[in-house]
Design a protein around this motif. Structure first.
Motif, PDB file in Angstrom:
ATOM      1  N   LEU A 106      80.387  78.898  84.707  1.00  0.00           N
ATOM      2  CA  LEU A 106      78.704  79.058  84.229  1.00  0.00           C
ATOM      3  C   LEU A 106      78.831  78.680  82.720  1.00  0.00           C
ATOM      4  O   LEU A 106      77.582  77.660  81.606  1.00  0.00           O
ATOM      5  CB  LEU A 106      77.911  80.180  84.516  1.00  0.00           C
ATOM      6  N   ALA A 107      79.804  79.628  81.802  1.00  0.00           N
ATOM      7  CA  ALA A 107      79.968  79.159  80.467  1.00  0.00           C
ATOM      8  C   ALA A 107      80.561  76.908  80.018  1.00  0.00           C
ATOM      9  O   ALA A 107      79.345  77.324  78.915  1.00  0.00           O
ATOM     10  CB  ALA A 107      81.379  79.641  79.688  1.00  0.00           C
ATOM     11  N   PHE A 108      81.114  76.808  81.093  1.00  0.00           N
ATOM     12  CA  PHE A 108      80.993  75.513  80.557  1.00  0.00           C
ATOM     13  C   PHE A 108      79.285  74.619  80.558  1.00  0.00           C
ATOM     14  O   PHE A 108      78.834  73.787  79.721  1.00  0.00           O
ATOM     15  CB  PHE A 108      82.019  74.641  81.544  1.00  0.00           C
ATOM     16  N   SER A 109      78.598  75.373  81.632  1.00  0.00           N
ATOM     17  CA  SER A 109      77.606  74.657  81.788  1.00  0.00           C
ATOM     18  C   SER A 109      76.691  74.750  80.372  1.00  0.00           C
ATOM     19  O   SER A 109      76.211  73.880  79.738  1.00  0.00           O
ATOM     20  CB  SER A 109      76.707  75.079  83.195  1.00  0.00           C
ATOM     21  N   LEU A 110      76.335  75.702  80.097  1.00  0.00           N
ATOM     22  CA  LEU A 110      75.539  76.237  78.972  1.00  0.00           C
ATOM     23  C   LEU A 110      76.150  76.080  77.077  1.00  0.00           C
ATOM     24  O   LEU A 110      75.459  75.570  76.951  1.00  0.00           O
ATOM     25  CB  LEU A 110      75.820  77.701  78.726  1.00  0.00           C
ATOM     26  N   ALA A 111      78.022  75.491  77.323  1.00  0.00           N
ATOM     27  CA  ALA A 111      78.508  75.038  76.511  1.00  0.00           C
ATOM     28  C   ALA A 111      77.967  73.549  76.061  1.00  0.00           C
ATOM     29  O   ALA A 111      77.942  73.367  74.989  1.00  0.00           O
ATOM     30  CB  ALA A 111      79.567  75.755  76.337  1.00  0.00           C
ATOM     31  N   LEU A 158      75.690  88.031  77.495  1.00  0.00           N
ATOM     32  CA  LEU A 158      77.199  88.656  79.308  1.00  0.00           C
ATOM     33  C   LEU A 158      77.779  87.668  79.511  1.00  0.00           C
ATOM     34  O   LEU A 158      78.472  87.978  80.057  1.00  0.00           O
ATOM     35  CB  LEU A 158      75.746  89.325  79.738  1.00  0.00           C
ATOM     36  N   VAL A 159      78.074  86.463  79.404  1.00  0.00           N
ATOM     37  CA  VAL A 159      79.066  85.773  80.030  1.00  0.00           C
ATOM     38  C   VAL A 159      80.049  86.841  79.562  1.00  0.00           C
ATOM     39  O   VAL A 159      81.502  86.221  79.835  1.00  0.00           O
ATOM     40  CB  VAL A 159      78.602  83.838  80.301  1.00  0.00           C
ATOM     41  N   GLN A 160      80.450  85.854  77.830  1.00  0.00           N
ATOM     42  CA  GLN A 160      81.065  86.291  76.715  1.00  0.00           C
ATOM     43  C   GLN A 160      81.417  87.725  77.790  1.00  0.00           C
ATOM     44  O   GLN A 160      82.796  88.041  77.780  1.00  0.00           O
ATOM     45  CB  GLN A 160      81.312  86.155  75.702  1.00  0.00           C
TER      46      GLN A 160
END
Length: 230
Positions: A106-111, A158-160
């Motif tokens: 998810l972090a990658f997709s958002l990044a 939240l992901v972080q």
């Protein structure tokens, strides 16, 4: 005892409302314990208990000799909760790895949309240093830095925070895991190839490429942990 419990909960509710109403912001200092006790008509013991709980849950930071400050570092309470769950066998490393993989994807997709040039350069720098480094301690620090920067690049707090909490549990209970994974040149190179593909996907805004790199990354880690019986 019941009256004191209600009193400290009242203190917590008071500051919760202040934060929600925007009257207290991160970095602001709380009044002295005596002033809080007088204002809310409670004992100083109740104020101390409320401050202790707010410190444990990351709402405030108690700094000896300076006072208590609003921080809203909720990752702290997440990490403590997950650490206790791990210690009491409520969760295991496999489950931590599963949630970590889902969140990193998810972090990658958002990044892809949110990462800054500076964050991408920071990740590239970590990968290049990993290629050259023969120091186990430094390798672990570089690996953590790369994944932490990816979490930051997501732009989602939240992901972080959840990823940082997962990392904290790993560091608390599986002290040598990262070092062992990175210790052999073959494993380090395989993982770093995944890191490179991840960054390429980020720069190219190629979601499939980055997610495939993460899939390979976690497959390698889980295979190594399976060998260790984790």
């Amino acid at each position: 005892m019941e009256r004191q419990q209600k009193a400290y909960k009242g203190v917590i509710d008071y500051f919760k409302k202040k934060i929600l109403d925007g009257e207290l912001r991160p970095g602001e200092k709380l009044p002295p314990e005596r002033d809080i006790a007088e204002r809310l008509n409670v004992s100083r013991n109740s104020v101390r208990e409320a401050i202790r709980i707010m410190d444990m849950t990351g709402v405030i930071s108690s700094q000896q000799g300076s006072g208590n400050y609003i921080t809203c570092e909720f990752q702290k309470s997440l990490a403590e909760t997950m650490t206790m769950m791990f210690a009491m066998d409520q969760i295991d490393y496999r489950q931590i790895s599963q949630i970590r993989q889902a969140l990193e994807c998810l972090a990658f997709s958002l990044a892809i949309e949110n990462a800054t040039d500076g964050q991408i350069k920071e990740m590239e720098k970590a990968v290049k240093e990993l290629d050259r480094s023969q120091d186990d301690v430094k390798n672990v620090a570089l690996d953590k830095k790369l994944h932490y920067t990816l979490a930051q690049a997501s732009g989602n707090i939240l992901v972080q925070d959840f990823l940082e909490a997962c990392s904290g549990v790993i560091d608390s209970f599986i002290h040598d895991m990262r070092a062992e994974i990175l210790r052999t040149e073959e494993r380090k190179n395989l993982l770093n190839e995944c890191h490179k593909k991840l960054i390429e996907g980020l720069k190219e805004k190629n979601e499939a490429k980055g997610l495939e790199a993460l899939e390979h990354h976690f497959t390698l880690i889980n295979e190594i942990l399976k060998e260790r019986g984790k």
